[in-house]
Motif scaffolding. Structure first.
Motif, PDB file in Angstrom:
ATOM      1  N   ALA A  26       0.832  -1.206   0.000  1.00 43.04           N
ATOM      2  CA  ALA A  26       0.000   0.000   0.000  1.00 43.04           C
ATOM      3  C   ALA A  26       0.860   1.247   0.000  1.00 43.04           C
ATOM      4  CB  ALA A  26      -0.928  -0.016   1.211  1.00 43.04           C
ATOM      5  N   GLY A  27       1.942   1.203   0.782  1.00 43.97           N
ATOM      6  CA  GLY A  27       2.827   2.368   0.850  1.00 43.97           C
ATOM      7  C   GLY A  27       3.481   2.664  -0.485  1.00 43.97           C
ATOM      8  N   MET A  28       3.798   1.620  -1.252  1.00 43.25           N
ATOM      9  CA  MET A  28       4.409   1.814  -2.572  1.00 43.25           C
ATOM     10  C   MET A  28       3.370   2.037  -3.665  1.00 43.25           C
ATOM     11  SD  MET A  28       7.549  -0.939  -2.668  1.00 43.25           S
ATOM     12  CE  MET A  28       6.564  -2.337  -2.091  1.00 43.25           C
ATOM     13  N   LYS A  29       2.082   1.922  -3.299  1.00 41.58           N
ATOM     14  CA  LYS A  29       0.986   1.998  -4.278  1.00 41.58           C
ATOM     15  C   LYS A  29       1.203   0.980  -5.396  1.00 41.58           C
ATOM     16  CE  LYS A  29       0.118   6.887  -3.335  1.00 41.58           C
ATOM     17  NZ  LYS A  29      -0.007   8.261  -3.915  1.00 41.58           N
ATOM     18  N   ALA A  30       1.644  -0.222  -4.997  1.00 45.94           N
ATOM     19  CA  ALA A  30       1.956  -1.261  -5.978  1.00 45.94           C
ATOM     20  C   ALA A  30       0.691  -1.770  -6.639  1.00 45.94           C
ATOM     21  CB  ALA A  30       2.684  -2.412  -5.288  1.00 45.94           C
ATOM     22  N   GLU A  31       0.771  -2.000  -7.929  1.00 49.88           N
ATOM     23  CA  GLU A  31      -0.353  -2.503  -8.712  1.00 49.88           C
ATOM     24  C   GLU A  31      -0.053  -3.892  -9.270  1.00 49.88           C
ATOM     25  OE1 GLU A  31      -4.051  -2.693 -10.624  1.00 49.88           O
ATOM     26  OE2 GLU A  31      -3.311  -1.317  -9.078  1.00 49.88           O
ATOM     27  N   SER A  32       1.220  -4.166  -9.592  1.00 51.02           N
ATOM     28  CA  SER A  32       1.588  -5.455 -10.208  1.00 51.02           C
ATOM     29  C   SER A  32       2.907  -5.958  -9.644  1.00 51.02           C
ATOM     30  CB  SER A  32       1.679  -5.311 -11.726  1.00 51.02           C
ATOM     31  OG  SER A  32       2.594  -4.281 -12.078  1.00 51.02           O
ATOM     32  N   TYR A  33       3.138  -7.271  -9.860  1.00 51.48           N
ATOM     33  CA  TYR A  33       4.310  -7.920  -9.240  1.00 51.48           C
ATOM     34  C   TYR A  33       4.777  -9.065 -10.144  1.00 51.48           C
ATOM     35  CZ  TYR A  33       6.735 -11.020  -5.849  1.00 51.48           C
ATOM     36  OH  TYR A  33       7.618 -11.819  -5.198  1.00 51.48           O
ATOM     37  N   LEU A  34       6.087  -9.158 -10.328  1.00 49.34           N
ATOM     38  CA  LEU A  34       6.678 -10.262 -11.073  1.00 49.34           C
ATOM     39  C   LEU A  34       7.945 -10.711 -10.335  1.00 49.34           C
ATOM     40  CD1 LEU A  34       7.126 -12.128 -13.558  1.00 49.34           C
ATOM     41  CD2 LEU A  34       8.295 -10.201 -14.657  1.00 49.34           C
ATOM     42  N   ALA A  35       8.065 -12.018 -10.083  1.00 44.37           N
ATOM     43  CA  ALA A  35       9.247 -12.532  -9.371  1.00 44.37           C
ATOM     44  C   ALA A  35       9.654 -13.871  -9.945  1.00 44.37           C
ATOM     45  CB  ALA A  35       8.956 -12.664  -7.880  1.00 44.37           C
ATOM     46  N   ILE A  36      10.966 -14.145  -9.849  1.00 43.40           N
ATOM     47  CA  ILE A  36      11.518 -15.400 -10.356  1.00 43.40           C
ATOM     48  C   ILE A  36      12.528 -15.922  -9.337  1.00 43.40           C
ATOM     49  CG2 ILE A  36      13.399 -14.265 -11.634  1.00 43.40           C
ATOM     50  CD1 ILE A  36      13.011 -16.376 -13.823  1.00 43.40           C
ATOM     51  N   PRO A  37      12.537 -17.235  -9.076  1.00 37.20           N
ATOM     52  CA  PRO A  37      13.505 -17.770  -8.113  1.00 37.20           C
ATOM     53  C   PRO A  37      14.915 -17.774  -8.709  1.00 37.20           C
ATOM     54  CG  PRO A  37      12.259 -19.544  -9.101  1.00 37.20           C
ATOM     55  CD  PRO A  37      11.643 -18.277  -9.596  1.00 37.20           C
ATOM     56  N   LEU A  38      15.900 -17.621  -7.845  1.00 37.58           N
ATOM     57  CA  LEU A  38      17.309 -17.706  -8.244  1.00 37.58           C
ATOM     58  C   LEU A  38      17.852 -19.034  -7.710  1.00 37.58           C
ATOM     59  CD1 LEU A  38      18.426 -14.065  -7.366  1.00 37.58           C
ATOM     60  CD2 LEU A  38      17.551 -14.936  -9.542  1.00 37.58           C
ATOM     61  N   SER A  39      18.072 -19.975  -8.599  1.00 38.64           N
ATOM     62  CA  SER A  39      18.503 -21.318  -8.201  1.00 38.64           C
ATOM     63  C   SER A  39      19.933 -21.568  -8.653  1.00 38.64           C
ATOM     64  CB  SER A  39      17.583 -22.383  -8.798  1.00 38.64           C
ATOM     65  OG  SER A  39      16.243 -22.142  -8.427  1.00 38.64           O
ATOM     66  N   ASP A  40      20.680 -22.339  -7.868  1.00 39.56           N
ATOM     67  CA  ASP A  40      22.040 -22.689  -8.260  1.00 39.56           C
ATOM     68  C   ASP A  40      22.006 -23.859  -9.240  1.00 39.56           C
ATOM     69  OD1 ASP A  40      21.549 -24.960  -6.765  1.00 39.56           O
ATOM     70  OD2 ASP A  40      22.827 -24.374  -5.086  1.00 39.56           O
ATOM     71  N   THR A  41      23.187 -24.352  -9.609  1.00 39.39           N
ATOM     72  CA  THR A  41      23.274 -25.424 -10.603  1.00 39.39           C
ATOM     73  C   THR A  41      22.651 -26.717 -10.117  1.00 39.39           C
ATOM     74  OG1 THR A  41      25.504 -25.914  -9.763  1.00 39.39           O
ATOM     75  CG2 THR A  41      25.341 -24.476 -11.695  1.00 39.39           C
ATOM     76  N   GLU A  42      22.486 -26.876  -8.805  1.00 40.18           N
ATOM     77  CA  GLU A  42      21.879 -28.081  -8.245  1.00 40.18           C
ATOM     78  C   GLU A  42      20.389 -27.918  -7.994  1.00 40.18           C
ATOM     79  OE1 GLU A  42      24.101 -28.996  -4.765  1.00 40.18           O
ATOM     80  OE2 GLU A  42      25.914 -29.578  -5.869  1.00 40.18           O
ATOM     81  N   GLY A  43      19.835 -26.755  -8.363  1.00 42.23           N
ATOM     82  CA  GLY A  43      18.406 -26.518  -8.192  1.00 42.23           C
ATOM     83  C   GLY A  43      18.030 -25.937  -6.852  1.00 42.23           C
ATOM     84  N   LYS A  44      18.988 -25.666  -5.988  1.00 41.11           N
ATOM     85  CA  LYS A  44      18.693 -25.083  -4.677  1.00 41.11           C
ATOM     86  C   LYS A  44      18.394 -23.599  -4.838  1.00 41.11           C
ATOM     87  CE  LYS A  44      20.737 -24.139  -0.163  1.00 41.11           C
ATOM     88  NZ  LYS A  44      21.971 -24.251   0.676  1.00 41.11           N
ATOM     89  N   VAL A  45      17.281 -23.150  -4.252  1.00 37.25           N
ATOM     90  CA  VAL A  45      16.887 -21.746  -4.362  1.00 37.25           C
ATOM     91  C   VAL A  45      17.777 -20.895  -3.453  1.00 37.25           C
ATOM     92  CG1 VAL A  45      15.039 -20.075  -4.028  1.00 37.25           C
ATOM     93  CG2 VAL A  45      14.514 -22.344  -4.955  1.00 37.25           C
ATOM     94  N   LEU A  46      18.495 -19.935  -4.074  1.00 35.68           N
ATOM     95  CA  LEU A  46      19.387 -19.049  -3.330  1.00 35.68           C
ATOM     96  C   LEU A  46      18.671 -17.794  -2.846  1.00 35.68           C
ATOM     97  CD1 LEU A  46      22.425 -19.192  -5.801  1.00 35.68           C
ATOM     98  CD2 LEU A  46      22.073 -20.589  -3.757  1.00 35.68           C
ATOM     99  N   GLY A  47      17.634 -17.402  -3.577  1.00 33.49           N
ATOM    100  CA  GLY A  47      16.894 -16.185  -3.262  1.00 33.49           C
ATOM    101  C   GLY A  47      15.913 -15.928  -4.395  1.00 33.49           C
ATOM    102  N   HIS A  48      15.535 -14.679  -4.586  1.00 32.93           N
ATOM    103  CA  HIS A  48      14.627 -14.383  -5.682  1.00 32.93           C
ATOM    104  C   HIS A  48      14.843 -12.958  -6.164  1.00 32.93           C
ATOM    105  CE1 HIS A  48      12.419 -12.397  -2.478  1.00 32.93           C
ATOM    106  NE2 HIS A  48      11.606 -11.855  -3.381  1.00 32.93           N
ATOM    107  N   LEU A  49      14.426 -12.720  -7.395  1.00 32.16           N
ATOM    108  CA  LEU A  49      14.478 -11.380  -7.978  1.00 32.16           C
ATOM    109  C   LEU A  49      13.039 -10.971  -8.292  1.00 32.16           C
ATOM    110  CD1 LEU A  49      16.290  -9.074  -9.095  1.00 32.16           C
ATOM    111  CD2 LEU A  49      16.182 -10.241 -11.308  1.00 32.16           C
ATOM    112  N   ALA A  50      12.660  -9.806  -7.813  1.00 35.50           N
ATOM    113  CA  ALA A  50      11.267  -9.377  -7.982  1.00 35.50           C
ATOM    114  C   ALA A  50      11.202  -7.916  -8.404  1.00 35.50           C
ATOM    115  CB  ALA A  50      10.493  -9.570  -6.676  1.00 35.50           C
ATOM    116  N   VAL A  51      10.160  -7.587  -9.163  1.00 33.74           N
ATOM    117  CA  VAL A  51       9.903  -6.191  -9.539  1.00 33.74           C
ATOM    118  C   VAL A  51       8.434  -5.879  -9.237  1.00 33.74           C
ATOM    119  CG1 VAL A  51      11.676  -6.040 -11.311  1.00 33.74           C
ATOM    120  CG2 VAL A  51       9.417  -6.858 -11.943  1.00 33.74           C
ATOM    121  N   LEU A  52       8.190  -4.642  -8.812  1.00 34.50           N
ATOM    122  CA  LEU A  52       6.830  -4.164  -8.598  1.00 34.50           C
ATOM    123  C   LEU A  52       6.619  -2.924  -9.450  1.00 34.50           C
ATOM    124  CD1 LEU A  52       7.830  -4.845  -5.224  1.00 34.50           C
ATOM    125  CD2 LEU A  52       5.361  -5.131  -5.376  1.00 34.50           C
ATOM    126  N   ASP A  53       5.382  -2.712  -9.850  1.00 39.30           N
ATOM    127  CA  ASP A  53       5.065  -1.534 -10.673  1.00 39.30           C
ATOM    128  C   ASP A  53       3.803  -0.885 -10.128  1.00 39.30           C
ATOM    129  OD1 ASP A  53       4.946   0.390 -12.640  1.00 39.30           O
ATOM    130  OD2 ASP A  53       5.299  -1.031 -14.283  1.00 39.30           O
TER     131      ASP A  53
END
Length: 243
Positions: A26-53
């Motif tokens: 609400a504070g950012m007045k976000a309307e949309s969101y897109l995120a993708i997991p960041l996985s290493d070569t073994e498939g382990k999720v290290l984190g994620h990258l996300a954008v809001l608009d």
């Protein structure tokens, strides 16, 4: 949560509706969101990258391709950071082991030049690591030790399956001041980055004999004092029983 479980997540619009308690949206007045997991070569999720608009997000295929490029760069950076942290921890553990070891630990390369010289080696050979590293290890070897080492290195070259060798007695080494002293030693080959190295663990037998002699002396003194205390105790009892 879904992204960290390994799924791509896209809310094209009205992102605040499914998450009414999220004040940040609400504070950012976000309307949309897109995120993708960041996985290493073994498939382990290290984190994620996300954008809001603040506007609805179309997320056309071209947009997702660009997003995946950024994600790949972020993933590579995270893996690099984790590798550097793991290397740092490994080096710290190795340094702790080498520093606390009671035996001299020396690493040499195929040309028999010293690449590692721990504090115990400084004490045994009576020279600084800064001076010893880069020097030929032969300067610390007696003739018999040099001959034994040459035969061992040749055996390793001829047969890659050769493992550790133990020389329990009969060898001598030479300190920096040219004093010869008896040792026992183990030699082990290993490879780092395709380069073959050798680790030698040496023990000064004079120190062991001296330590054994000191132990025997202390044991004798303990036995003697125990007898003295016992004699004094018996004498006090006799005196105490006298009329």
């Amino acid at each position: 949560e879904a992204v960290l479980a390994g799924e791509m997540c896209l809310y094209k619009q009205d992102i605040q509706i499914p998450f009414p308690k999220d004040q940040a949206l609400a504070g950012m007045k976000a309307e949309s969101y897109l995120a993708i997991p960041l996985s290493d070569t073994e498939g382990k999720v290290l984190g994620h990258l996300a954008v809001l608009d603040t506007k609805p997000m179309g997320a056309a295929p071209d947009d997702l391709s660009i997003f995946n490029i950024f994600a790949a760069r972020a993933r590579a950076e995270l893996e690099r950071q984790q590798a550097e942290e793991a290397l740092k921890r490994s080096e710290e553990r190795l340094s702790s082991v080498l520093t606390s070891a009671m035996d001299a630990i020396i690493t040499i390369d195929d040309e028999r030049y010293i690449t590692l010289f721990n504090p115990a080696a400084e004490r045994v050979f009576r020279c600084a690591s800064s001076w010893a590293v880069g020097q030929p290890f032969d300067r610390f070897l007696s003739r018999r030790f040099r001959s034994l080492l040459e035969r061992y290195l040749q055996a390793v070259d001829d047969d890659g399956g050769v493992e550790q060798m133990w020389a329990p007695e009969g060898l001598t080494a030479v300190r920096a001041n040219r004093e010869e002293f008896p040792i026992e030693a183990t030699i082990s080959p290993f490879k780092v980055g395709g380069q073959r190295l050798y680790t030698l663990i040496l023990r000064d037998m004079n120190e062991r004999k001296q330590a054994q002699a000191e132990i025997e002396q202390l044991q004798w003194e303990k036995s003697y004092l125990q007898e003295e205390v016992g004699s004094a105790y018996r004498f006090e009892n006799i005196v105490g029983e006298s009329p």
